[in-house]
Enzyme design. Structure first.
Site, PDB file in Angstrom:
ATOM      1  CE  LYS A   1       4.704  58.862  82.066  1.00 47.93           C
ATOM      2  NZ  LYS A   1       5.813  57.954  82.693  1.00 47.93           N
TER       3      LYS A   1
ATOM      4  CB  SER B   1       6.875  55.817  79.542  1.00 52.34           C
ATOM      5  OG  SER B   1       7.413  55.526  81.011  1.00 52.34           O
TER       6      SER B   1
ATOM      7  CG  ASP C   1      21.940  57.314  73.101  1.00 54.96           C
ATOM      8  OD1 ASP C   1      21.444  57.801  71.971  1.00 54.96           O
ATOM      9  OD2 ASP C   1      22.113  57.440  74.272  1.00 54.96           O
TER      10      ASP C   1
END
Length: 377
Positions: A316, A291, A302
């Site tokens: 999640k 999460s 990224d």
């Protein structure tokens, strides 16, 4: 680095323009289905041969409905709902222990440093034989937790067995008090001037604790840093964003949420000053990293700001919103999905596995949930 930034910019454009990420259409509502549900309830009330507990009937109906959704959407009765809502504050009124079950009795798994339990001499491994004179044998851990929690300055008496089956038994009276659970329990400078910070979960105070920890390790002039998110089940999304801001340059995207309603479509950008600790960073993850912890990991990955080391994370990538119900209780409902800066969704189908122990809920506001194998009290 430049290549990754171009990919991230392209990913952001896809997040904004791709019809595949557009909000889902409103579901059709069938009045016949609504009527059938009401008809069943009426028939039970009018025709069932036994006594009908209306509250229990309603709870059962809601549980059945929630089971038809995903594994992260759940119903909580009034007592569990209060536990759910209090979890994000990082604190509660109680004695400061974590509970499990072993051999038919609740057992102390953790004792919060400086808590009432620690001051009273309660130890990890102690078995709770009774609470307030009531036997705790075969008592649900959740029920023991409720008995141990209570208003500050009130007392609770425990009968404890220490040292295993052949150990000694003692009675301990503990005065309840506010208990603060640190979400950043470890921050240190390792050999070779490597800074190490661990985040257990994201509560309402995590970013404040993290910045304080970052300042402490920075004083040692580290040459690299390890951020440990292993076993971190997530938590409050905005706190995760604030932690990511310590590393992501101002103006860069951290995470996007997309849901059914426009109010759930959000882009979270870094608004922080330059990173406080501009050194090489490694993030430790495992299958329990979930999460909001995956939000931090995905953003730094990224933007090529961290090396991610460990196992495949839980997956999640969904947002749960806590919605109270009239008369007490509430539901935790999946309302949106996460996307990393490059447009990746890390959400795994909910039928692959149940949420990890301590499953936290990242929502636009305070919320945290937990399967009840482990309870704070």
């Amino acid at each position: 680095m430049a290549h990754s930034r171009r990919l991230a910019a392209l990913g952001l454009l896809l997040v904004l323009l791709s019809p595949g990420l557009a909000a889902a259409p409103e579901p059709s509502r069938d009045p016949v289905d609504d009527a059938r549900l009401n008809q069943v309830l009426d028939l039970i009330r009018e025709e069932y041969a036994g006594d009908v507990d209306a509250r229990r009937l309603a709870d059962g109906a809601i549980l059945g409905i929630m089971e038809q959704l995903d594994s992260h959407s759940r119903y909580f009765d009034a007592a569990d709902f209060e536990d759910l809502r209090s979890g994000t504050s990082g604190g509660y009124d109680g004695i400061g222990v974590g509970l499990g079950a072993r051999g038919g009795y609740p057992v102390i798994l953790t004792v919060t440093p400086g808590s009432p339990a620690a001051r009273a001499g309660v130890h990890v491994g102690d078995r709770i034989l009774s609470v307030g004179g009531t036997s705790a044998r075969d008592m649900e851990v959740a029920e023991v937790s409720r008995l141990l929690r209570g208003p500050a300055r009130t007392r609770v008496t425990l009968s404890l067995r220490s040292g295993g089956e052949d150990g000694f038994t003692q009675e301990v009276t503990v005065v309840r008090a506010p208990v603060v659970i640190p979400s950043v329990p470890d921050a240190m400078l390792l050999e070779g001037r490597i800074a190490y910070i661990r985040i257990d979960q994201f509560t309402e105070h995590t970013s404040e604790e993290f910045c304080s920890a970052l300042d402490r390790v920075s004083a040692g002039k580290p040459r690299a840093m390890i951020l440990d998110l292993r076993g971190n089940p997530g938590g409050v999304l905005t706190e995760a964003v604030d932690v990511a801001e310590r590393f992501v340059p101002r103006g860069k995207l951290i995470v996007t949420t997309k849901g059914r309603h426009p109010s759930q479509d959000r882009l979270y950008f870094s608004n922080a000053p330059p990173p406080r600790l501009p050194v090489p960073l490694a993030i430790l993850v495992d299958e329990g990293t979930a999460s909001a912890a995956e939000v931090v990991t995905g953003a730094l990955q990224d933007w090529d700001l961290a090396l991610v080391v460990g196992e495949r994370t839980y997956g999640k990538g969904s947002v749960q919103t806590i919605l109270p119900l009239d008369g007490g209780g509430g539901i935790k409902l999946t309302t949106a999905r996460y996307y990393t800066p490059s447009g990746r969704s890390f959400d795994r189908p909910s039928d692959v596995a149940e949420a990890p122990a301590g499953d936290a809920t990242a929502v636009p506001g305070p919320a945290v949930g937990a399967p009840w194998a482990f309870r704070e009290a």
